[in-house]
Structures are given as structure tokens and as C-alpha cells.
Motif scaffolding. Structure first.
Motif, PDB file in Angstrom:
ATOM      1  N   ASP A   1     -25.327  32.670  18.385  1.00  0.00           N
ATOM      2  CA  ASP A   1     -26.089  31.569  17.801  1.00  0.00           C
ATOM      3  C   ASP A   1     -25.279  30.868  16.712  1.00  0.00           C
ATOM      4  O   ASP A   1     -24.507  31.500  15.977  1.00  0.00           O
ATOM      5  N   ASN A   2     -25.463  29.563  16.595  1.00  0.00           N
ATOM      6  CA  ASN A   2     -24.944  28.863  15.427  1.00  0.00           C
ATOM      7  C   ASN A   2     -25.639  29.408  14.174  1.00  0.00           C
ATOM      8  O   ASN A   2     -26.866  29.612  14.176  1.00  0.00           O
ATOM      9  N   SER A   3     -24.862  29.654  13.126  1.00  0.00           N
ATOM     10  CA  SER A   3     -25.405  30.301  11.930  1.00  0.00           C
ATOM     11  C   SER A   3     -24.651  29.816  10.701  1.00  0.00           C
ATOM     12  O   SER A   3     -23.851  28.875  10.777  1.00  0.00           O
ATOM     13  N   LYS A   4     -24.875  30.479   9.551  1.00  0.00           N
ATOM     14  CA  LYS A   4     -24.106  30.180   8.340  1.00  0.00           C
ATOM     15  C   LYS A   4     -22.641  30.557   8.526  1.00  0.00           C
ATOM     16  O   LYS A   4     -21.782  30.116   7.770  1.00  0.00           O
ATOM     17  N   ASN A   5     -22.358  31.386   9.527  1.00  0.00           N
ATOM     18  CA  ASN A   5     -20.985  31.689   9.936  1.00  0.00           C
ATOM     19  C   ASN A   5     -20.192  32.389   8.821  1.00  0.00           C
ATOM     20  O   ASN A   5     -19.008  32.143   8.642  1.00  0.00           O
ATOM     21  N   LEU A   6     -20.851  33.280   8.112  1.00  0.00           N
ATOM     22  CA  LEU A   6     -20.214  33.972   6.986  1.00  0.00           C
ATOM     23  C   LEU A   6     -20.250  35.488   7.137  1.00  0.00           C
ATOM     24  O   LEU A   6     -20.054  36.222   6.157  1.00  0.00           O
ATOM     25  N   GLN A   7     -20.492  35.987   8.348  1.00  0.00           N
ATOM     26  CA  GLN A   7     -20.576  37.430   8.551  1.00  0.00           C
ATOM     27  C   GLN A   7     -19.234  38.079   8.222  1.00  0.00           C
ATOM     28  O   GLN A   7     -18.179  37.606   8.659  1.00  0.00           O
ATOM     29  N   PRO A   8     -19.242  39.187   7.481  1.00  0.00           N
ATOM     30  CA  PRO A   8     -17.979  39.827   7.091  1.00  0.00           C
ATOM     31  C   PRO A   8     -17.361  40.704   8.168  1.00  0.00           C
ATOM     32  O   PRO A   8     -16.183  41.054   8.077  1.00  0.00           O
ATOM     33  N   VAL A   9     -18.159  41.058   9.186  1.00  0.00           N
ATOM     34  CA  VAL A   9     -17.690  41.950  10.243  1.00  0.00           C
ATOM     35  C   VAL A   9     -17.969  41.301  11.596  1.00  0.00           C
ATOM     36  O   VAL A   9     -19.044  40.731  11.812  1.00  0.00           O
ATOM     37  N   ALA A  10     -17.003  41.405  12.503  1.00  0.00           N
ATOM     38  CA  ALA A  10     -17.167  40.832  13.833  1.00  0.00           C
ATOM     39  C   ALA A  10     -18.218  41.587  14.633  1.00  0.00           C
ATOM     40  O   ALA A  10     -18.337  42.813  14.533  1.00  0.00           O
ATOM     41  N   GLY A  11     -18.982  40.853  15.431  1.00  0.00           N
ATOM     42  CA  GLY A  11     -20.003  41.439  16.286  1.00  0.00           C
ATOM     43  C   GLY A  11     -20.529  40.380  17.234  1.00  0.00           C
ATOM     44  O   GLY A  11     -20.008  39.253  17.281  1.00  0.00           O
ATOM     45  N   PRO A  12     -21.574  40.697  17.989  1.00  0.00           N
ATOM     46  CA  PRO A  12     -22.113  39.724  18.943  1.00  0.00           C
ATOM     47  C   PRO A  12     -22.522  38.403  18.297  1.00  0.00           C
ATOM     48  O   PRO A  12     -22.407  37.334  18.921  1.00  0.00           O
ATOM     49  N   ASP A  13     -22.978  38.451  17.041  1.00  0.00           N
ATOM     50  CA  ASP A  13     -23.433  37.224  16.392  1.00  0.00           C
ATOM     51  C   ASP A  13     -22.274  36.353  15.904  1.00  0.00           C
ATOM     52  O   ASP A  13     -22.489  35.202  15.518  1.00  0.00           O
ATOM     53  N   THR A  14     -21.047  36.885  15.884  1.00  0.00           N
ATOM     54  CA  THR A  14     -19.877  36.080  15.495  1.00  0.00           C
ATOM     55  C   THR A  14     -19.069  35.619  16.701  1.00  0.00           C
ATOM     56  O   THR A  14     -18.018  35.004  16.547  1.00  0.00           O
ATOM     57  N   ALA A  15     -19.546  35.901  17.907  1.00  0.00           N
ATOM     58  CA  ALA A  15     -18.805  35.548  19.119  1.00  0.00           C
ATOM     59  C   ALA A  15     -18.706  34.039  19.269  1.00  0.00           C
ATOM     60  O   ALA A  15     -19.660  33.300  19.009  1.00  0.00           O
ATOM     61  N   PHE A  16     -17.544  33.589  19.679  1.00  0.00           N
ATOM     62  CA  PHE A  16     -17.340  32.180  20.007  1.00  0.00           C
ATOM     63  C   PHE A  16     -16.740  32.083  21.403  1.00  0.00           C
ATOM     64  O   PHE A  16     -17.329  31.500  22.300  1.00  0.00           O
ATOM     65  N   LEU A  17     -15.592  32.671  21.597  1.00  0.00           N
ATOM     66  CA  LEU A  17     -15.062  32.866  22.946  1.00  0.00           C
ATOM     67  C   LEU A  17     -15.688  34.089  23.595  1.00  0.00           C
ATOM     68  O   LEU A  17     -15.818  34.152  24.818  1.00  0.00           O
ATOM     69  N   GLY A  18     -16.049  35.056  22.796  1.00  0.00           N
ATOM     70  CA  GLY A  18     -16.649  36.281  23.300  1.00  0.00           C
ATOM     71  C   GLY A  18     -15.600  37.320  23.651  1.00  0.00           C
ATOM     72  O   GLY A  18     -14.462  36.992  24.016  1.00  0.00           O
ATOM     73  N   VAL A  19     -15.978  38.585  23.556  1.00  0.00           N
ATOM     74  CA  VAL A  19     -15.043  39.696  23.771  1.00  0.00           C
ATOM     75  C   VAL A  19     -14.413  39.626  25.153  1.00  0.00           C
ATOM     76  O   VAL A  19     -13.191  39.780  25.313  1.00  0.00           O
ATOM     77  N   GLU A  20     -15.224  39.395  26.180  1.00  0.00           N
ATOM     78  CA  GLU A  20     -14.720  39.367  27.553  1.00  0.00           C
ATOM     79  C   GLU A  20     -13.665  38.280  27.731  1.00  0.00           C
ATOM     80  O   GLU A  20     -12.589  38.510  28.302  1.00  0.00           O
ATOM     81  N   GLN A  21     -13.946  37.083  27.215  1.00  0.00           N
ATOM     82  CA  GLN A  21     -13.004  35.976  27.389  1.00  0.00           C
ATOM     83  C   GLN A  21     -11.760  36.169  26.522  1.00  0.00           C
ATOM     84  O   GLN A  21     -10.642  35.847  26.954  1.00  0.00           O
ATOM     85  N   VAL A  22     -11.922  36.696  25.312  1.00  0.00           N
ATOM     86  CA  VAL A  22     -10.764  36.941  24.457  1.00  0.00           C
ATOM     87  C   VAL A  22      -9.822  37.948  25.110  1.00  0.00           C
ATOM     88  O   VAL A  22      -8.595  37.759  25.126  1.00  0.00           O
ATOM     89  N   ASN A  23     -10.381  39.018  25.675  1.00  0.00           N
ATOM     90  CA  ASN A  23      -9.536  40.010  26.351  1.00  0.00           C
ATOM     91  C   ASN A  23      -8.829  39.401  27.553  1.00  0.00           C
ATOM     92  O   ASN A  23      -7.643  39.682  27.808  1.00  0.00           O
ATOM     93  N   TRP A  24      -9.550  38.579  28.299  1.00  0.00           N
ATOM     94  CA  TRP A  24      -8.930  37.867  29.427  1.00  0.00           C
ATOM     95  C   TRP A  24      -7.790  36.983  28.946  1.00  0.00           C
ATOM     96  O   TRP A  24      -6.695  36.975  29.527  1.00  0.00           O
ATOM     97  N   LEU A  25      -8.017  36.221  27.875  1.00  0.00           N
ATOM     98  CA  LEU A  25      -7.003  35.300  27.364  1.00  0.00           C
ATOM     99  C   LEU A  25      -5.776  36.061  26.872  1.00  0.00           C
ATOM    100  O   LEU A  25      -4.635  35.655  27.150  1.00  0.00           O
ATOM    101  N   LYS A  26      -5.986  37.161  26.179  1.00  0.00           N
ATOM    102  CA  LYS A  26      -4.856  37.965  25.704  1.00  0.00           C
ATOM    103  C   LYS A  26      -4.007  38.463  26.877  1.00  0.00           C
ATOM    104  O   LYS A  26      -2.771  38.365  26.849  1.00  0.00           O
TER     105      LYS A  26
END
Length: 539
Positions: free
Chosen positions: A343-368
Motif C-alpha cells: 500500500d502507498n503509505s508514509k513510507n518511513l518503515q525502518p525495516v523491510a517487509g510486505p508493506d515496504t514492497a515496491f518491486l516485491g521480493v519475487e521480482q527483486v530476486n528475478w531481477l538480481k
């Protein structure tokens, strides 16, 4: 990579040629249902072509041709007809079609809005390919449409020059096809550069942007739009989303461009709705009876894949992210910044998780994995949104940046992880290409100026809109050290400038086959050079 030369470019003379040398002859000889005739003769007719021999008893190709996702051995070919009919594609290495092959394609049926695509394979690398599409009526098997002819160039197998253009944002903010101004002429300007392909950076339609017949301009004159029923309201049904693509394809400039230049397409927000994310529920927007973005984006995604000439992933029909291998000098990594985001949010979370996803874990791993495996000299990352520009969504944030003057937080954590991986893996020569913010700019990301410094320097180039309102500039977030090298945007206090104001932009990239240097040029709608920089690849 390092910049060999950075300077404002001297204006170039706009070209009068819409096509490569062969193409003027090719268009006139093949009689491609008017796809180029009006442009070559200086005409401005923008209505849909009606082949002279077409009658109610014969199928009609309704919205021109497209090719896309070009490879070293072929490409996707796309067309739409007006009834159940089977696609037939003849193709040749000569525009005369003296020697040609035939491929029988799929049936275009109502469930796909009578669109059809065929993947041509087995072609030689680095060659101009001419293709001719017709449709056979499935109701009687005797009626055949008048053919339309298109062109693409397969990716090279050796080190030779590569040229491409990119941009986004088409028919947005109420600015549609204006016949009085010749339609969306920026596509004619891009075609004049005879690019190998076009990266469409998203906002290929504005499904949330209805059109009115007229709009007021600051000088008291009127902007006049071509209008159709599907553009009279926000899109909420599959038919309405498809209608937005049909509207854009009414433009003669766009159809001519599509017939000659392969498209690498990705999407952004306006293919569905402004600033959308998958779990969003629409609140106080009375224009929408359908409130679920999960449902709206499903319709939007289906229409996008129906109308863009993309390879369809048999395991995931909705997939947008993919790699286009364009010879030994270039790989293009097409990203999806919509389907995997939180979700769009204040975007200030200190730790990565599902709520900070933009590309998402699956796509980031694919891109890497894909970037690490790449053997190409240059890695072009096609992103539908910029990294360091602040894009607000009310009190929340729509893009990656969060305007926080500090270390990575929120969605920035994902980008920091990706940039660190690129450095640690020894991946070189990454360049980001994007649009979205409706102006043009060049950004150099410098770790020496950044709050987060564990990355190698890189460039990001922004260019658009192609036919939409012009805005900006946006604030730069300091997290990754972006340095503004060039910008052209409206003056302070001006926003949503009409295309007639001249603030319409695209980008051009030339990779020299001998030196392997990449030259990036930001251009305006008249093909004038605004800024140019030559990048020398790292060894």
C-alpha cells in the motif's frame, strides 16, 4: 560507467522523413490502409483507415499493426479484426515480398476483443523483416481481409549500432487526439530517428481520464479532442479499458509508428487508475461504482495484454516484468512497479517487509538473477517510476522516495538492497530509463553525495509526456545522492500544460557498435536535441 561528455546539445533540424529510406517506397507500394499515406503527403486525416476493397462481407483490420518484444530470431506481431477470423502472416527479408514465408496464426475471437498475436521465430539476426497481416473470416473461410504491411528489425548477433527511443504518458489530463494540430505528432518525430525499438515506459492510456470535446487554453483558444463513447467516463469494465487502447490507435501518427517500430511495453498507474495499488479500495471518488482495485486492475491488466504486442507468459498471463536480449551490447530489463507493491503509505518503515514492497521480493530476486547472468555490455533498466523523485499521493507517497533527509526507509530499503547487490556482484553499466512525472530530466546518482553509499554511481533519465499534460518539477530525495544534470519543465506556477505548449518529450539512445559507448539524448516533440551525454562503459 563514466560520462565522457556532458553538455546541452545543439538543436538539430527536425527530419521530414517518417521512415527509413526504404519505407516511403514501401508504404506507398503496399497501400497499408492509409497507415502512412496521410503523413507522407502532409495530410492530417486521423480517422480509422478503411481499406478500399473492404466490404461488409470481408474482415477488416481495425487498428493497424504492431510488433513487439523483438529478439534475435523474430518478434511478436499483433493486429485486431472486426469479427471471428484467423490471423495469417506473410513475412520476408525484402519489402517486395518476392521471397516470403507464411505463418498461420491464432483465431481472433470475441473473448479477446478480436485481437490476435503471433510469435515469428527462426529469422536471421540483425535483419529488416517485413510482414503482411491478413485475416480469414471463420464463418465462411472464403473472405480474406485486405492485408496491412509492417516492419521490424531483429536484434543483432554481433556488435553493431543500436538505437532506441523511450517515453510514456499518452492521452492524459484531458488532452486527447487533436485533429486540428495533426494528432499526436511526437510519434512522427520519434519515427524519424528510425529506432530499432521503442520502450513504452507506461501510462500508455489514461483509463481514469475521460475526455471532453473541448478544453480551454490560456490564450483563450480551444483544444479540440476527437471523442468516443469509451472515453466519456472512467473505465470500470473490460470493454471500457479496451476502448481506451482503441482510442489511442485512432491516431494516424501512432499507427504509422507502430507499423514500423517494435514496442517494449510496460505499465504504470493510469492503465488502471491514478496511484493505484493492489489492495486499494476507492473511497470518495463518486465517478467509480466499482471500488475494488483488485477487480479494476484485473480488467486493466487483461486489456493491456490484449492490446500490447507482448510475449505472454504461459504460467502467468498477467506478467509484465521480463528481459529483452538485444544483442551483445544491450539487455533491457522491463520492470513491473504495480502488481507487487504494498500500500502507498508514509513510507518511513525502518525495516523491510510486505508493506515496504515496491518491486516485491519475487521480482527483486528475478531481477538480481537476470542481471547477474547478463553478458551484455549495457543493462538498461526500464522503470515506470523514477528512483529519487518525490511523488506524493495525498499525505502518502506513490513512488520510492519519501522526502526523508536520512538513511533508507520504507520502499527505499528495497532499492538500497538492489543497488548494494549490483555493486557486490560486479554488475556494471546499469542505466535507468523512466517517465511518469511529465517532464524531462537527467539524474546522476553519486554515492559520494548520498546518505546510503554502498553502490556504484549510475544515471537515470526521465522523459515524457508523449501526449499529456506537462507538470513538474518534482523534489529530489537525497538518500541515493541524485544530482540534477538537466531539466526542462514548466515554470513555477504552471501545470497541466497542453501538448500545444510544446513541453512534450522523449528520449533517444545510441550505442556505438565499435566503441560500445552509449549516447543518451533528451528531445522535444519537434525532435530538437535538449541535452546529450555520452557514457563510456566500465570494463
Amino acid at each position: 560507467m563514466r560520462a565522457k561528455r556532458t553538455r546541452p546539445a545543439t538543436p538539430s533540424t527536425p527530419t521530414d522523413s517518417l521512415w527509413p529510406a526504404f519505407s516511403r517506397r514501401w508504404l506507398l507500394r503496399t497501400g497499408s490502409a492509409g497507415l502512412g499515406a496521410a503523413l507522407l503527403s502532409g495530410g492530417t486525416s486521423l480517422l480509422m483507415p478503411r481499406p478500399a476493397l473492404a466490404t461488409a462481407s470481408r474482415p477488416l483490420i481495425t487498428h493497424g499493426l504492431q510488433s513487439g518484444d523483438v529478439a534475435s530470431d523474430g518478434a511478436i506481431v499483433w493486429a485486431r479484426t472486426d469479427r471471428p477470423a484467423r490471423m495469417i502472416v506473410d513475412y520476408s527479408l525484402s519489402d517486395s515480398f518476392t521471397e516470403s514465408s507464411r505463418a498461420i496464426g491464432p483465431a481472433a475471437l470475441e473473448e479477446g476483443d478480436f485481437t490476435a498475436r503471433l510469435q515469428l521465430t527462426g529469422l536471421p539476426a540483425g535483419q529488416d523483416v517485413f510482414y503482411r497481416v491478413s485475416f480469414e473470416d471463420l464463418s465462411d473461410l472464403t473472405s480474406l481481409s485486405e492485408p496491412l504491411t509492417g516492419h521490424f528489425r531483429t536484434a543483432p548477433a554481433d556488435k553493431r549500432d543500436v538505437n532506441f527511443v523511450w517515453g510514456g504518458d499518452v492521452v492524459g489530463q484531458g488532452w486527447g487526439i487533436n485533429s486540428d494540430l495533426g494528432g499526436m505528432t511526437i510519434f512522427k518525430a520519434m519515427a524519424g530517428l528510425t529506432p530499432d525499438f521503442f520502450i513504452h515506459s507506461g501510462d500508455s492510456i489514461y483509463a481514469d481520464g475521460p475526455l471532453k470535446a473541448e478544453a480551454d487554453l490560456p490564450d483563450g483558444s480551444k483544444w479540440k479532442n476527437v471523442v468516443i463513447e469509451e472515453k466519456s467516463k472512467v473505465a470500470e469494465t473490460l470493454a471500457e479499458y479496451r476502448g481506451n487502447y482503441k482510442y489511442n490507435l485512432m491516431d494516424e501518427n501512432l499507427r504509422a509508428f507502430n507499423a514500423g517500430v517494435p514496442i517494449l511495453a510496460q505499465w504504470d498507474d493510469h492503465e488502471t487508475r491514478n496511484n493505484w495499488y493492489p489492495r486499494q479500495i476507492i473511497g470518495n471518488d463518486d465517478r467509480y461504482q466499482v471500488k475494488s482495485l483488485a477487480l479494476l486492475s484485473a480488467y486493466a491488466g487483461r486489456a493491456f495484454h490484449d492490446y500490447m504486442p507482448m510475449r505472454i507468459d504461459p504460467q502467468n498471463r498477467d506478467r509484465v516484468n521480463r528481459v529483452i536480449h538485444y544483442g551483445p551490447l544491450l539487455d533491457v530489463f522491463m520492470l513491473d512497479m504495480r502488481n507487487y507493491r504494498g500500500d502507498n503509505s508514509k513510507n518511513l518503515q525502518p525495516v523491510a517487509g510486505p508493506d515496504t514492497a515496491f518491486l516485491g521480493v519475487e521480482q527483486v530476486n528475478w531481477l538480481k538473477q537476470e542481471m547477474k547472468a547478463s553478458k551484455a555490455v549495457w543493462k538498461a533498466i526500464a522503470a515506470d517510476m523514477p528512483i529519487g523523485l518525490v511523488v506524493p499521493d495525498g499525505d502518502n507517497f506513490e513512488a520510492i522516495a519519501n522526502k526523508n533527509d536520512g538513511p533508507p526507509l520504507g520502499r527505499e530499503l528495497e532499492i538500497a538492497d538492489l543497488l548494494r547487490f549490483i555493486k557486490q556482484s560486479g554488475i556494471t553499466n546499469t542505466v535507468w530509463f523512466t517517465a511518469d512525472v511529465h517532464y524531462t530530466a537527467a539524474h546522476f546518482y553519486d554515492p559520494n553525495q548520498a546518505k546510503f553509499q554502498d553502490f556504484e554511481p549510475f544515471w537515470e533519465f526521465v522523459s515524457g509526456p508523449l501526449n499529456a499534460g506537462t507538470f513538474g518539477p518534482n523534489q529530489l530525495d537525497p538518500t541515493f545522492g541524485p544530482q540534477l544534470k538537466y531539466i526542462k519543465a514548466p515554470e513555477t506556477g504552471q501545470s497541466n500544460l497542453a501538448p500545444s505548449a510544446g513541453y512534450q518529450f522523449f528520449g533517444h539512445v545510441h550505442i556505438d557498435g565499435a566503441s560500445t559507448a552509449m549516447t543518451v539524448t533528451l528531445k522535444d516533440m519537434k525532435n530538437q536535441d535538449l541535452y546529450r551525454v555520452e557514457l563510456t562503459p566500465a570494463v
